[in-house]
Write a protein that holds these residues in place. Structure first.
Motif, PDB file in Angstrom:
ATOM      1  N   UNK A 159       0.841  -1.206   0.000  1.00  0.00           N
ATOM      2  CA  UNK A 159       0.000   0.000   0.000  1.00  0.00           C
ATOM      3  C   UNK A 159       0.870   1.247   0.000  1.00  0.00           C
ATOM      4  N   UNK A 160       0.579   2.164  -0.894  1.00  0.00           N
ATOM      5  CA  UNK A 160       1.432   3.332  -1.060  1.00  0.00           C
ATOM      6  C   UNK A 160       1.239   4.374   0.038  1.00  0.00           C
ATOM      7  N   UNK A 161       0.103   4.333   0.726  1.00  0.00           N
ATOM      8  CA  UNK A 161      -0.179   5.361   1.719  1.00  0.00           C
ATOM      9  C   UNK A 161       0.297   4.982   3.123  1.00  0.00           C
ATOM     10  N   UNK A 162       1.071   3.910   3.239  1.00  0.00           N
ATOM     11  CA  UNK A 162       1.595   3.478   4.545  1.00  0.00           C
ATOM     12  C   UNK A 162       3.101   3.701   4.583  1.00  0.00           C
ATOM     13  N   UNK A 163       3.647   3.795   5.795  1.00  0.00           N
ATOM     14  CA  UNK A 163       5.102   3.863   5.997  1.00  0.00           C
ATOM     15  C   UNK A 163       5.558   2.454   6.373  1.00  0.00           C
ATOM     16  N   UNK A 164       6.356   1.839   5.504  1.00  0.00           N
ATOM     17  CA  UNK A 164       6.719   0.428   5.663  1.00  0.00           C
ATOM     18  C   UNK A 164       8.236   0.281   5.620  1.00  0.00           C
ATOM     19  N   UNK A 165       8.762  -0.445   6.589  1.00  0.00           N
ATOM     20  CA  UNK A 165      10.188  -0.715   6.645  1.00  0.00           C
ATOM     21  C   UNK A 165      10.471  -2.198   6.658  1.00  0.00           C
ATOM     22  N   UNK A 166      11.733  -2.541   6.461  1.00  0.00           N
ATOM     23  CA  UNK A 166      12.155  -3.944   6.413  1.00  0.00           C
ATOM     24  C   UNK A 166      13.321  -4.175   7.351  1.00  0.00           C
ATOM     25  N   UNK A 167      13.202  -5.218   8.154  1.00  0.00           N
ATOM     26  CA  UNK A 167      14.262  -5.643   9.049  1.00  0.00           C
ATOM     27  C   UNK A 167      15.217  -6.538   8.275  1.00  0.00           C
ATOM     28  N   UNK A 168      16.487  -6.161   8.235  1.00  0.00           N
ATOM     29  CA  UNK A 168      17.500  -6.904   7.477  1.00  0.00           C
ATOM     30  C   UNK A 168      18.144  -7.963   8.358  1.00  0.00           C
ATOM     31  N   UNK A 169      18.278  -9.172   7.830  1.00  0.00           N
ATOM     32  CA  UNK A 169      18.915 -10.242   8.576  1.00  0.00           C
ATOM     33  C   UNK A 169      19.999 -10.926   7.760  1.00  0.00           C
ATOM     34  N   UNK A 170      20.672 -11.867   8.399  1.00  0.00           N
ATOM     35  CA  UNK A 170      21.728 -12.639   7.749  1.00  0.00           C
ATOM     36  C   UNK A 170      21.409 -14.119   7.849  1.00  0.00           C
ATOM     37  N   UNK A 171      21.746 -14.863   6.811  1.00  0.00           N
ATOM     38  CA  UNK A 171      21.538 -16.309   6.856  1.00  0.00           C
ATOM     39  C   UNK A 171      22.409 -16.956   7.924  1.00  0.00           C
ATOM     40  N   UNK A 172      21.857 -17.980   8.541  1.00  0.00           N
ATOM     41  CA  UNK A 172      22.540 -18.661   9.638  1.00  0.00           C
ATOM     42  C   UNK A 172      23.886 -19.232   9.208  1.00  0.00           C
ATOM     43  N   UNK A 173      23.955 -19.758   7.969  1.00  0.00           N
ATOM     44  CA  UNK A 173      25.181 -20.401   7.494  1.00  0.00           C
ATOM     45  C   UNK A 173      26.031 -19.464   6.633  1.00  0.00           C
ATOM     46  N   UNK A 174      25.762 -18.164   6.696  1.00  0.00           N
ATOM     47  CA  UNK A 174      26.491 -17.211   5.866  1.00  0.00           C
ATOM     48  C   UNK A 174      27.954 -17.122   6.280  1.00  0.00           C
TER      49      UNK A 174
END
Length: 357
Positions: A131-146
């Motif tokens: 939805x364009x009218x919302x403020x949306x963020x993303x939590x960045x993570x790392x793979x366990x076996x990275x």
């Protein structure tokens, strides 16, 4: 207040395995069964954080909608902003089940999910129709076996940044082995520098937040504050879940994982106030941990938070809690003569510094 239909639904969900109940809650949202409040805002509640214009300062913490599956209904649930994820470059199943536990007597939750998610490509595809009218963020993570976790954060950023308004660097989950080691001064500097440099190359640079743990010494907090201030990130989220089990009485109290909910309120607020002092009001802070009422949200704001996030309390109070807190916060600000949220930020910080001392 929680309505009858929501109360009945919550009672039924609490009879089920917690992870099954969570999946059913997401299905109810996606199918339109949940009653949603719609936007909640006012002149007092509207606020700005790191350039983001929020209708109100009550956000949804990462973990509820890990895979960005219910963005449209969440945008109508009264939140001022929404954080999804954590997302990792490759899909991963996370830790073995059971890995989510209700601690009803303590109004708390323990999880050891381990960044289970559909992977950045799938999540980016869903975010593309947000939805364009919302403020949306993303939590960045790392793979366990990275083999290079810092590179994982940059990879997810590059893959998803076009579809979100902010990202959070999550180095504070206790459920991926050695992830919290990235909170150390040298490792954190290298990580944040890499993410900020990648952000600078984006067509549309977006705010970068750092999410920290509550289980940090004062020296570690000072190091994080120094790195944060010198690395060009845009804010700090305080805090993630805790490894402490102090004072718990529920039968699942000793399960491994991160503890969230009511017991986290005071320790996370002390960390918040201290980080506010250490950063000298130069970085906006988002307060998380144990919030289940408008009074709790107001306390976080007065301790130094420009906005707040919640999640675990919805296990016990339902999705209507977000709108209830936002409306209650509006009334509290009016009661105390604050014209805006920003006016109240940090006005009671010293109380929490004294508690921590």
């Amino acid at each position: 207040m929680t309505n009858f239909l929501e109360s009945t639904g919550l009672a039924m969900l609490r009879q089920l395995d917690p992870e099954v109940a969570h999946k059913l809650a997401l299905k109810a949202l996606s199918s339109g069964l949940a009653q949603l409040s719609g936007p909640v805002t006012s002149d007092r509640l509207r606020t700005e954080i790191a350039g983001l214009e929020l209708p109100n300062p009550v956000g949804l913490a990462a973990g509820f909608d890990k895979n960005a599956e219910v963005l449209h209904p969440l945008a109508r649930a009264g939140f001022g902003f929404i954080e999804v994820g954590a997302a990792t470059p490759r899909p991963q199943t996370g830790n073995p089940k059971p890995r989510l536990f209700r601690l009803a007597k303590d109004r708390a939750v323990i999880n050891r999910f381990g960044f289970n998610n559909d992977g950045a490509d799938v999540i980016a595809h869903r975010l593309a129709s947000r939805p364009e009218d919302a403020v949306i963020g993303l939590n960045l993570g790392a793979n366990k076996d990275s083999e290079d976790r810092a590179a994982d954060f940059v990879s997810v950023l590059n893959g998803c940044a076009a579809h979100v308004d902010f990202v959070t660097v999550n180095v504070s989950s206790p459920n991926t082995e050695n992830l919290r080691n990235l909170q150390g001064r040298a490792a954190l500097w290298a990580l944040l520098t890499g993410v900020v440099n990648a952000r600078a190359k984006l067509t549309r640079p977006i705010p970068v937040f750092l999410k920290i743990a509550p289980d940090l010494t004062d020296g570690e907090l000072a190091d994080i504050a120094e790195v944060a201030l010198s690395s060009s990130i845009d804010g700090i989220i305080a805090t993630n879940t805790t490894l402490s089990r102090d004072g718990l009485t529920s039968r699942h109290a000793q399960e491994k994982g991160g503890l969230s909910g009511a017991p986290l309120f005071e320790p996370s607020t002390r960390i918040l106030a201290r980080m506010s002092q250490l950063t000298e009001n130069k970085l906006p802070l988002i307060g998380v941990g144990g919030i289940s009422s408008a009074e709790h949200a107001y306390t976080k704001i007065k301790a130094g938070a420009s906005a707040i996030q919640l999640y675990s309390a919805m296990v016990y109070r339902g999705l209507s809690l977000a709108a209830e807190i936002a409306r209650g916060l509006d009334s509290l600000l009016e009661r105390d003569g604050f014209a805006t949220v920003a006016e109240a930020v940090g006005t009671d910080r010293n109380k929490w510094l004294q508690v921590s001392g």
